[in-house]
Enzyme design. Sequence first.
Site, PDB file in Angstrom:
ATOM      1  N   SER A   9     -29.650  36.617 -53.365  1.00  0.00           N
ATOM      2  CA  SER A   9     -30.584  36.332 -52.267  1.00  0.00           C
ATOM      3  C   SER A   9     -30.627  34.840 -52.019  1.00  0.00           C
ATOM      4  CB  SER A   9     -31.986  36.826 -52.624  1.00  0.00           C
ATOM      5  OG  SER A   9     -32.921  36.224 -51.733  1.00  0.00           O
ATOM      6  N   HIS A  34     -27.407  38.348 -49.606  1.00  0.00           N
ATOM      7  CA  HIS A  34     -28.657  38.972 -49.188  1.00  0.00           C
ATOM      8  C   HIS A  34     -29.465  37.913 -48.451  1.00  0.00           C
ATOM      9  CE1 HIS A  34     -31.973  41.901 -49.555  1.00  0.00           C
ATOM     10  NE2 HIS A  34     -32.758  40.850 -49.770  1.00  0.00           N
ATOM     11  N   ASP A  36     -32.733  36.985 -46.443  1.00  0.00           N
ATOM     12  CA  ASP A  36     -34.122  37.412 -46.266  1.00  0.00           C
ATOM     13  C   ASP A  36     -34.724  36.822 -45.005  1.00  0.00           C
ATOM     14  OD1 ASP A  36     -34.845  39.095 -48.587  1.00  0.00           O
ATOM     15  OD2 ASP A  36     -34.271  37.326 -49.742  1.00  0.00           O
ATOM     16  N   MET A  38     -37.982  36.649 -42.687  1.00  0.00           N
ATOM     17  CA  MET A  38     -39.434  36.888 -42.725  1.00  0.00           C
ATOM     18  C   MET A  38     -40.075  36.278 -41.489  1.00  0.00           C
ATOM     19  SD  MET A  38     -40.267  35.976 -46.675  1.00  0.00           S
ATOM     20  CE  MET A  38     -39.145  36.427 -48.012  1.00  0.00           C
ATOM     21  N   HIS A  75     -32.054  41.429 -44.778  1.00  0.00           N
ATOM     22  CA  HIS A  75     -33.281  42.151 -45.156  1.00  0.00           C
ATOM     23  C   HIS A  75     -34.379  41.719 -44.200  1.00  0.00           C
ATOM     24  CE1 HIS A  75     -36.565  42.793 -48.488  1.00  0.00           C
ATOM     25  NE2 HIS A  75     -36.697  43.628 -47.473  1.00  0.00           N
ATOM     26  N   MET A  77     -37.681  41.532 -42.959  1.00  0.00           N
ATOM     27  CA  MET A  77     -39.120  41.678 -43.244  1.00  0.00           C
ATOM     28  C   MET A  77     -39.888  41.208 -42.015  1.00  0.00           C
ATOM     29  SD  MET A  77     -38.949  40.413 -47.186  1.00  0.00           S
ATOM     30  CE  MET A  77     -37.384  39.583 -46.943  1.00  0.00           C
ATOM     31  N   MET A 167     -37.838  48.234 -52.916  1.00  0.00           N
ATOM     32  CA  MET A 167     -38.399  46.936 -53.317  1.00  0.00           C
ATOM     33  C   MET A 167     -39.009  47.047 -54.714  1.00  0.00           C
ATOM     34  SD  MET A 167     -37.730  44.757 -50.991  1.00  0.00           S
ATOM     35  CE  MET A 167     -38.629  43.395 -51.777  1.00  0.00           C
ATOM     36  N   ASP A 201     -34.402  45.087 -55.151  1.00  0.00           N
ATOM     37  CA  ASP A 201     -34.640  43.697 -54.739  1.00  0.00           C
ATOM     38  C   ASP A 201     -35.986  43.237 -55.269  1.00  0.00           C
ATOM     39  OD1 ASP A 201     -34.866  41.265 -53.414  1.00  0.00           O
ATOM     40  OD2 ASP A 201     -35.082  42.159 -51.414  1.00  0.00           O
TER      41      ASP A 201
HETATM   42  C1  DX5 Z   1     -38.566  39.009 -51.632  1.00  0.00           C
HETATM   43  C2  DX5 Z   1     -37.149  39.038 -51.157  1.00  0.00           C
HETATM   44  C3  DX5 Z   1     -36.166  38.948 -52.234  1.00  0.00           C
HETATM   45  C4  DX5 Z   1     -36.252  37.698 -53.078  1.00  0.00           C
HETATM   46  C5  DX5 Z   1     -35.845  38.068 -54.450  1.00  0.00           C
HETATM   47  O1  DX5 Z   1     -39.405  39.337 -50.591  1.00  0.00           O
HETATM   48  O2  DX5 Z   1     -36.910  40.243 -50.456  1.00  0.00           O
HETATM   49  O3  DX5 Z   1     -34.849  39.134 -51.726  1.00  0.00           O
HETATM   50  O4  DX5 Z   1     -35.474  36.648 -52.643  1.00  0.00           O
HETATM   51  O5  DX5 Z   1     -36.007  36.977 -55.278  1.00  0.00           O
HETATM   52  P1  DX5 Z   1     -35.949  37.105 -56.857  1.00  0.00           P
HETATM   53  O6  DX5 Z   1     -34.608  37.677 -57.218  1.00  0.00           O
HETATM   54  O7  DX5 Z   1     -36.116  35.702 -57.313  1.00  0.00           O
HETATM   55  O8  DX5 Z   1     -37.071  38.005 -57.280  1.00  0.00           O
HETATM   56 ZN    ZN Z   2     -34.841  40.687 -49.940  1.00  0.00          ZN
END
Ligand code: DX5
Ligand code: ZN
Length: 245
Positions: A9, A34, A36, A38, A75, A77, A167, A201
Amino acid sequence: APAAIIAPSILSADFGNLGADCSRTISQGADWLHVDIMDGHFVPNLTFGPPVVAKIRSHVAPPTESHGKGTFDCHMMIAEPKKWVKEFKKAGCDLYCFHYEAAHSSAAESPETTSDRKTSPRELIKYIHDNGMLAGIAVKPSTKVDVLWDILDNANESERPDMVLVMTVEPGFGGQKFMASELPKVEELRRRYPDLNIEVDGGLGPGTIDQAADAGANVIVAGSAVFGAKDPAEVIALLREAVNK
Ligand code: DX5
Ligand code: ZN
């Protein structure tokens, strides 16, 4: 279970050096990135949008086959997943993974689906496929995995997800503690669907990978565990071995 796919990620990468950090993690053995996304609304945090994804794409060769090395696993969000499909395709996204919880609320946008909210995730998957990307569907810790049986059992090919993301933290931030309470979802998915790509994840790393692998996960996201490691290549290899053993 399908072979391991390791997806660092980039939330834990150095945002001031994103291109270099992303191409380095691929050369250290990562399969996918990956990414992310948001929106400060679906989750209480903000990351980045299509222009940044397009910039990273110029540093990382796109996959030469479906699910191949260099796949951008986005991903999403975000509260309105349908709205951003075309923009992310243009930016270089290969797999568009939306949240089940958001697909339900976005049904309100398209009048023809408001009478049957359950068909909304299917329509979104079809729309993602029609736009040339793989489709994933994610569930938060508070969402029961049972909501997915209908789509996985009954949807036709174009409306069926290519991956399910379970998740293992509350989405929004990197570096949180792994929630083993979510693993029964992975176990049940794997029992029912031996060939499904099941992604986990949140909180994954050397200390938690065995539990996730034993439950049946094969797509492993790790942010802080990879980017914070002294030897990221070693961590990527360790995660892969735990899944493939
Ligand atoms: C959290 C993200 C993850 C995050 C995971 O909302 O979806 O992808 O980056 O980070 P780690 O591996 O540090 O928990
Ligand atoms: Zn993620």
